[in-house]
Scaffold this active site. Sequence first.
Site, mmCIF file in Angstrom:
data_model
loop_
_atom_site.group_PDB
_atom_site.id
_atom_site.type_symbol
_atom_site.label_atom_id
_atom_site.label_comp_id
_atom_site.label_asym_id
_atom_site.label_seq_id
_atom_site.Cartn_x
_atom_site.Cartn_y
_atom_site.Cartn_z
ATOM 1 N N CYS A 64 0.834 -1.205 0.000
ATOM 2 C CA CYS A 64 0.000 0.000 0.000
ATOM 3 C C CYS A 64 0.871 1.258 0.000
ATOM 4 O O CYS A 64 1.544 1.550 0.981
ATOM 5 C CB CYS A 64 -0.909 -0.038 1.227
ATOM 6 S SG CYS A 64 -1.769 1.492 1.594
ATOM 7 N N CYS A 67 0.081 3.807 2.723
ATOM 8 C CA CYS A 67 0.536 3.282 4.015
ATOM 9 C C CYS A 67 2.019 3.592 4.217
ATOM 10 O O CYS A 67 2.441 3.992 5.310
ATOM 11 C CB CYS A 67 0.323 1.770 4.107
ATOM 12 S SG CYS A 67 -1.401 1.244 4.000
#
Length: 141
Positions: A64, A67
């Site tokens: 991600c 993230c």
Amino acid sequence: MAEIVSCPHCGQKNRVQATADGKPVCGKCGKPLPWMVHAGDKDFAEVVEMSSTPVLVDVWAPWCGPCRMVSPVLEKLATEKAGQIKLVKINADEAPDVSRHFDIRSIPTLMVFRQGKPIATHIGAAPAAVLRPWLEDALSN
């Protein structure tokens, strides 16, 4: 499980346990250490819900991009709030039960826990200028 954390004051490397009574301090200078650990399905309750210190949970995944962008911001906040919070990183791919239990549909999902209960949630990556007041507001309530 223990993590190695460098003291932001003196640089000493310290072993910090995911679960402990009290708050971690540097073995050399005695100042509060940032408490940053990992947890998963098996130890979530012990690491997060049983913590006497407020916990900032980061549900993320290695693939991600947002993230990975928010991770350094969270580490900075954990360093700023050393002695006041514990940052716990949960890999969503390795902790499907946690994701299911908290109905996590997007990552990163950030949650603040106090006395075992979630008290604030933030979905998505954001800069420190957004996350710092969100965290401070959650901690002050």
